[in-house]
Design a protein around this motif. Structure first.
Motif, short mmCIF file in Angstrom:
data_model
loop_
_atom_site.label_atom_id
_atom_site.label_comp_id
_atom_site.label_asym_id
_atom_site.label_seq_id
_atom_site.Cartn_x
_atom_site.Cartn_y
_atom_site.Cartn_z
N GLN A 67 -3.38 3.67 0.71
CA GLN A 67 -4.14 3.29 -0.46
C GLN A 67 -3.52 2.06 -1.09
O GLN A 67 -2.29 1.92 -1.11
N LEU A 98 -6.05 -2.51 5.44
CA LEU A 98 -7.01 -2.01 4.45
C LEU A 98 -8.02 -3.10 4.12
O LEU A 98 -7.67 -4.26 3.93
N THR A 119 -9.59 2.81 0.77
CA THR A 119 -8.64 3.77 1.34
C THR A 119 -8.90 3.94 2.83
O THR A 119 -10.06 3.96 3.26
N ALA A 140 0.83 -1.20 0.00
CA ALA A 140 0.00 0.00 0.00
C ALA A 140 0.87 1.25 0.00
O ALA A 140 1.95 1.28 0.58
N ASN A 193 -2.42 8.39 5.66
CA ASN A 193 -3.28 7.93 4.57
C ASN A 193 -2.66 6.70 3.93
O ASN A 193 -1.45 6.65 3.69
#
Length: 404
Positions: free
Chosen positions: A372, A397, A378, A341, A370
């Motif tokens: 992703q 995630l 997300t 990620a 953060n």
């Protein structure tokens, strides 16, 4: 004779999904991504979990997706055929022509100087020859170290006024002769230039009639001439003593100043930190790493564009180390699943890229992490960073269903 029954043609129920079908679905996804139809696209995708089973199932999925774009007055049972996807044809980049270098002008050669001498030029001074009787410097001694030659007075004579005045002067000496008439008398003034080392000399002043001056002036100057010779001797002795003192001071080696005691100070700080030190009101240059600093109480200011300014006072009477990173911020490690990620941490306009399992130094305050990853939702997490307190953040995630 054997009869073989022909195989039936495969139907859409068993036919494989064509690449054009997948391309059409991807094209529709790009057109709704980030718009109000994105949620409807995800809903239709969830309503067709078996869309990858056959082309018939996939066409039904495509028909429902196409229905999202149908006009309100259109017949809901009429599904448009998937539009063919055309790939743009990219032309090979043409190389840019190389510009030819501009011709540089050849500098003109400077004219050679004229060897002839200008008629107005001042002739070079001729080399002076030492005077007879002048003292020569001793062998092995520089001319600057030799004492300056001492001037001598001319032998006093009494033949006439000019000869008497010349007896008052040393070689290169100077005096001013003044004559003033008041009524039937005249006043004669003689103002000598001071000898080297002499204060303002006393002038000779005499007022009489011109006839008396013609007969008695030379005799009247005898006493003044003797006083000037005595003053000259005193000035010469003082000059000789000063020359000897100067030579003695020049020959004496200068005392070696005591070397100031220093200590080794090793400093650590975040990359990009600027250090400034002050000891006893004087600036001390400092860098990240080892520094030779004078002993005493050293005040250090560490400045960083992201971590701000921190201060530390260090006694440098012995070798020491100090790590400013403990004051500048805290080390933060983020572990994320999946490990591929993409990670970043933000604070206002500051954005710092992170990597799974690798610590990074963050300034004190509130940060947002953060994360992703492809085919995953997300995730965001807010953390509070305090100077000198490391922490480890765990993030997982959530996997999302394939959209097409």
């Amino acid at each position: 004779m054997t009869y073989t029954q022909p195989r039936p043609a495969p139907t859409a129920q068993h036919a494989p999904i064509l690449p054009d079908d997948k391309a059409r679905a991807a094209e529709l996804w790009e057109s709704v991504k980030g718009t109000a139809l994105e949620d409807d696209f995800r809903r239709v995708s969830r309503e067709h979990p078996d869309k990858d089973a056959s082309r018939m199932h996939y066409l039904a999925f495509l028909a429902d997706i196409e229905g999202l774009f149908a006009a309100p007055e259109a017949d809901p049972w009429e599904a448009s055929q998937p539009a063919p996807v055309t790939q743009p044809v990219l032309s090979a980049p043409q190389p840019e022509p190389t510009p030819e270098p501009e011709a540089q002008p050849t500098p003109a050669a400077e004219p050679a100087p004229d060897p002839e001498v200008h008629p107005d030029a001042t002739p070079a001074p001729e080399a002076s020859t030492p005077e007879e009787g002048a003292a020569e410097p001793e062998p092995g001694r520089d001319a600057q170290d030799a004492p300056a030659p001492i001037a001598t007075l001319a032998a006093p004579v009494h033949s006439g006024l000019i000869a008497q005045l010349a007896g008052l002067l040393a070689d290169g000496g100077e005096l001013t002769f003044q004559l003033l008439r008041v009524g039937g008398d005249v006043t004669i003034g003689i103002f000598p230039k001071p000898h080297p080392g002499e204060a303002v000399p006393v002038p000779f002043m005499l007022t009489e009639t011109p006839d008396w001056m013609d007969a008695n002036l030379v005799t009247a100057m005898q006493g003044y001439a003797g006083a000037r010779r005595d003053a000259f001797s005193v000035a010469q002795e003082a000059a000789q003593r000063q020359q000897a003192a100067n030579k003695k001071a020049a020959d004496k080696p200068a005392p070696t100043p005591a070397k100031a005691k220093t200590s080794v100070l090793t400093l650590k700080a975040a990359e990009g930190t600027t250090l400034k030190g002050t000891l006893g009101g004087k600036d001390v240059p400092l860098v990240v790493g080892k520094n030779d600093v004078p002993q005493g109480t050293l005040e250090i200011v560490a400045t960083h564009p992201a971590f701000g300014e921190v201060k530390k006072t260090v006694a440098t009477h012995a070798n020491k180390e100090h790590d400013f990173t403990e004051q500048q911020g805290a080390r933060v490690t983020v572990n994320v699943t999946p490990q591929s990620a993409a990670l970043e941490v933000t604070k206002g306009d500051t954005v710092i890229a992170l990597h799974h399992g690798i610590e990074v130094l963050l300034a004190p305050g509130t940060w947002v992490v953060n994360a992703q990853a492809a085919e995953h939702a997300t995730a965001n997490q807010t953390i509070s960073v305090k100077a000198g307190k490391p922490q480890v953040i765990e993030m997982t995630l959530k996997e999302e269903q394939r959209l097409f």
